[in-house]
Design a protein around this motif. Structure first.
Motif, PDB file in Angstrom:
ATOM      1  N   LEU A   1       7.091  65.892   2.733  1.00  0.00           N
ATOM      2  CA  LEU A   1       7.818  66.900   1.974  1.00  0.00           C
ATOM      3  C   LEU A   1       6.909  68.091   1.684  1.00  0.00           C
ATOM      4  CD1 LEU A   1       9.654  64.495  -0.484  1.00  0.00           C
ATOM      5  CD2 LEU A   1      10.655  65.715   1.461  1.00  0.00           C
ATOM      6  N   PRO A   2       7.522  69.291   1.500  1.00  0.00           N
ATOM      7  CA  PRO A   2       8.961  69.556   1.439  1.00  0.00           C
ATOM      8  C   PRO A   2       9.556  69.814   2.815  1.00  0.00           C
ATOM      9  CG  PRO A   2       7.731  71.535   0.913  1.00  0.00           C
ATOM     10  CD  PRO A   2       6.701  70.469   1.139  1.00  0.00           C
ATOM     11  N   VAL A   3      10.900  69.742   2.886  1.00  0.00           N
ATOM     12  CA  VAL A   3      11.629  70.122   4.085  1.00  0.00           C
ATOM     13  C   VAL A   3      12.680  71.162   3.699  1.00  0.00           C
ATOM     14  CG1 VAL A   3      11.300  67.886   5.205  1.00  0.00           C
ATOM     15  CG2 VAL A   3      13.330  68.272   3.796  1.00  0.00           C
ATOM     16  N   ASP A   4      13.199  71.853   4.684  1.00  0.00           N
ATOM     17  CA  ASP A   4      14.222  72.865   4.458  1.00  0.00           C
ATOM     18  C   ASP A   4      15.563  72.175   4.209  1.00  0.00           C
ATOM     19  OD1 ASP A   4      15.972  74.971   4.434  1.00  0.00           O
ATOM     20  OD2 ASP A   4      15.376  75.810   6.369  1.00  0.00           O
ATOM     21  N   ARG A   5      15.987  72.131   2.947  1.00  0.00           N
ATOM     22  CA  ARG A   5      17.201  71.399   2.600  1.00  0.00           C
ATOM     23  C   ARG A   5      18.475  72.124   3.024  1.00  0.00           C
ATOM     24  NH1 ARG A   5      17.013  66.737  -0.480  1.00  0.00           N
ATOM     25  NH2 ARG A   5      14.871  65.984  -0.563  1.00  0.00           N
ATOM     26  N   THR A   6      18.371  73.343   3.487  1.00  0.00           N
ATOM     27  CA  THR A   6      19.560  74.013   4.026  1.00  0.00           C
ATOM     28  C   THR A   6      19.876  73.535   5.440  1.00  0.00           C
ATOM     29  OG1 THR A   6      18.312  75.882   4.946  1.00  0.00           O
ATOM     30  CG2 THR A   6      19.044  76.073   2.651  1.00  0.00           C
ATOM     31  N   VAL A   7      18.915  72.876   6.071  1.00  0.00           N
ATOM     32  CA  VAL A   7      19.083  72.406   7.450  1.00  0.00           C
ATOM     33  C   VAL A   7      19.001  70.884   7.531  1.00  0.00           C
ATOM     34  CG1 VAL A   7      18.152  72.504   9.796  1.00  0.00           C
ATOM     35  CG2 VAL A   7      18.095  74.549   8.342  1.00  0.00           C
TER      36      VAL A   7
ATOM     37  N   TYR B   1       8.319  57.681  -0.924  1.00  0.00           N
ATOM     38  CA  TYR B   1       7.191  57.396  -1.817  1.00  0.00           C
ATOM     39  C   TYR B   1       6.269  58.605  -1.863  1.00  0.00           C
ATOM     40  CZ  TYR B   1       4.944  56.318   2.696  1.00  0.00           C
ATOM     41  OH  TYR B   1       4.472  56.386   3.983  1.00  0.00           O
ATOM     42  N   THR B   2       5.410  58.629  -2.876  1.00  0.00           N
ATOM     43  CA  THR B   2       4.413  59.682  -3.038  1.00  0.00           C
ATOM     44  C   THR B   2       3.029  59.056  -2.942  1.00  0.00           C
ATOM     45  OG1 THR B   2       5.880  60.953  -4.468  1.00  0.00           O
ATOM     46  CG2 THR B   2       3.543  61.490  -4.557  1.00  0.00           C
ATOM     47  N   GLU B   3       2.172  59.674  -2.170  1.00  0.00           N
ATOM     48  CA  GLU B   3       0.852  59.106  -1.906  1.00  0.00           C
ATOM     49  C   GLU B   3      -0.216  59.573  -2.886  1.00  0.00           C
ATOM     50  OE1 GLU B   3      -0.710  58.255   1.973  1.00  0.00           O
ATOM     51  OE2 GLU B   3       0.913  59.458   2.834  1.00  0.00           O
ATOM     52  N   THR B   4      -1.211  58.723  -3.076  1.00  0.00           N
ATOM     53  CA  THR B   4      -2.409  59.103  -3.801  1.00  0.00           C
ATOM     54  C   THR B   4      -3.242  60.043  -2.924  1.00  0.00           C
ATOM     55  OG1 THR B   4      -2.455  57.008  -4.994  1.00  0.00           O
ATOM     56  CG2 THR B   4      -4.537  58.213  -4.840  1.00  0.00           C
ATOM     57  N   THR B   5      -3.841  61.048  -3.543  1.00  0.00           N
ATOM     58  CA  THR B   5      -4.711  61.974  -2.814  1.00  0.00           C
ATOM     59  C   THR B   5      -6.167  61.545  -3.012  1.00  0.00           C
ATOM     60  OG1 THR B   5      -3.140  63.769  -3.173  1.00  0.00           O
ATOM     61  CG2 THR B   5      -5.378  64.392  -2.570  1.00  0.00           C
TER      62      THR B   5
ATOM     63  N   LEU C   1      -1.270  69.088   2.116  1.00  0.00           N
ATOM     64  CA  LEU C   1      -1.207  69.188   0.667  1.00  0.00           C
ATOM     65  C   LEU C   1      -0.755  70.586   0.261  1.00  0.00           C
ATOM     66  CD1 LEU C   1      -4.484  67.263  -0.277  1.00  0.00           C
ATOM     67  CD2 LEU C   1      -2.122  66.408  -0.304  1.00  0.00           C
ATOM     68  N   ASP C   2       0.092  70.630  -0.748  1.00  0.00           N
ATOM     69  CA  ASP C   2       0.705  71.903  -1.135  1.00  0.00           C
ATOM     70  C   ASP C   2      -0.160  72.621  -2.172  1.00  0.00           C
ATOM     71  OD1 ASP C   2       2.506  73.951  -1.344  1.00  0.00           O
ATOM     72  OD2 ASP C   2       3.856  72.879  -2.707  1.00  0.00           O
ATOM     73  N   TRP C   3      -1.248  73.238  -1.705  1.00  0.00           N
ATOM     74  CA  TRP C   3      -2.037  74.082  -2.596  1.00  0.00           C
ATOM     75  C   TRP C   3      -2.516  75.319  -1.838  1.00  0.00           C
ATOM     76  CZ3 TRP C   3      -6.402  70.092  -3.966  1.00  0.00           C
ATOM     77  CH2 TRP C   3      -7.048  69.659  -2.799  1.00  0.00           C
TER      78      TRP C   3
ATOM     79  N   GLN D   1      -0.165  65.986  -4.598  1.00  0.00           N
ATOM     80  CA  GLN D   1       0.143  64.767  -3.861  1.00  0.00           C
ATOM     81  C   GLN D   1       1.149  65.063  -2.756  1.00  0.00           C
ATOM     82  OE1 GLN D   1       1.366  62.397  -7.325  1.00  0.00           O
ATOM     83  NE2 GLN D   1      -0.425  61.109  -6.987  1.00  0.00           N
ATOM     84  N   SER D   2       1.183  64.186  -1.780  1.00  0.00           N
ATOM     85  CA  SER D   2       2.078  64.349  -0.636  1.00  0.00           C
ATOM     86  C   SER D   2       3.175  63.289  -0.690  1.00  0.00           C
ATOM     87  CB  SER D   2       1.306  64.237   0.676  1.00  0.00           C
ATOM     88  OG  SER D   2       2.176  64.298   1.786  1.00  0.00           O
ATOM     89  N   GLY D   3       4.432  63.743  -0.602  1.00  0.00           N
ATOM     90  CA  GLY D   3       5.553  62.819  -0.566  1.00  0.00           C
ATOM     91  C   GLY D   3       6.032  62.601   0.853  1.00  0.00           C
ATOM     92  N   VAL D   4       6.469  61.379   1.139  1.00  0.00           N
ATOM     93  CA  VAL D   4       6.995  61.018   2.462  1.00  0.00           C
ATOM     94  C   VAL D   4       8.491  60.771   2.331  1.00  0.00           C
ATOM     95  CG1 VAL D   4       6.931  59.289   4.303  1.00  0.00           C
ATOM     96  CG2 VAL D   4       4.806  60.066   3.235  1.00  0.00           C
TER      97      VAL D   4
END
Length: 262
Positions: free
Chosen positions: A62-68, A75-79, A113-115, A169-172
């Motif tokens: 995640l994230p993904v384009d929820r319009t498509v 789950y969400t992973e530990t970094t 990672l989203d930073w 954190q990164s979500g799958v």
């Protein structure tokens, strides 16, 4: 002589760090007639693979384009931070971003990672891939912050890792094109959500046969009262077969025993 057409396979893509083996095993057990093809793709390519029809569904980050795309977060992973085994970080069980302020923190171009900017000092050049960054960590050039599953994927004897408590954190998630929700996609959704083999998708089950309707029928609907013509357990509805001499006796009375003649 022409042979019969091969059964179309279901193509399931997955990004680095995701291990689809458990779900693939359940798929083969439940849907032996539909081959499952696993397709490993870079994290940055997962959306394109789905758009181009090269996969029917994918385990993505995640994230993904929820319009498509439709997506079910799993789950969400530990970094963690990957470091050489003799690094000072190994003296503690976990670290914060502030603890990495004086470290050269590598930031590969395929970072998931989203930073905007990792902590610490940036490297002179961003590595092209996470694989390249891991090699630089092993060479003692810097450290690398990644999801824990990615650190495990790149396991080496000369490297280790520690959790970074305040890093992103990164979500799958399981994802697929929103307008391509096929029966096979629904089957996969059931598998990843832990449905049993006997579970039926709501859209396939008639309302009259659903569990809630059965429950209302069994427990919530009063039993219809029988009329005189239908018969009952009482004497009024019986035609013969009753005990003679006792039908008219009030409930609870006892007949006295006849006296013996002397």
């Amino acid at each position: 002589m022409t042979g019969s057409a091969a059964t179309p396979s279901f193509r399931l893509a997955y990004v680095p760090g995701v291990t689809p083996g458990k779900w693939a095993r359940i798929w083969h057990e439940r849907l032996p007639g539909t081959p499952l093809e696993l397709v490993a793709v870079p994290a940055a390519e997962a959306s394109r693979v789905l758009r181009d029809g090269d996969a029917d569904a994918a385990f993505v980050r995640l994230p993904v384009d929820r319009t498509v795309f439709s997506a079910i977060p799993l789950y969400t992973e530990t970094t963690v931070v990957m470091v050489p085994k003799d690094h000072v970080v190994t003296a503690v069980e976990e670290v914060s971003c502030a603890d990495l302020a004086e470290e050269t923190v590598l930031h590969p171009l395929d970072d998931v990672l989203d930073w905007e900017r990792p902590p610490g000092e940036p490297a002179f050049e961003r590595p092209a891939t996470t694989d390249d960054a891991v090699e630089l960590v092993a060479a003692g050039i810097g450290v690398l912050v990644v999801p824990q599953s990615v650190a495990r994927l790149h396991h080496r004897r000369d490297l280790t890792y520690r959790p970074v408590v305040d890093a992103p954190q990164s979500g799958v998630a399981l994802s697929w094109l929103e307008d391509a929700t096929t029966d096979q996609v629904e089957d996969l959704i059931g598998i990843v959500r832990g449905r049993t083999p006997n579970s039926t998708r709501g859209r396939d089950k008639p309302a009259s046969e659903s569990g809630s309707d059965r429950k209302r029928t069994e427990k919530g609907t009063p039993t219809p009262r029988k009329t005189a013509g239908q018969g009952s357990r009482g004497g009024a509805g019986r035609t013969g077969g009753g005990r003679s001499g006792s039908a008219g006796a009030p409930k609870g009375t006892r007949r006295s025993k006849p006296r013996r003649r002397s």
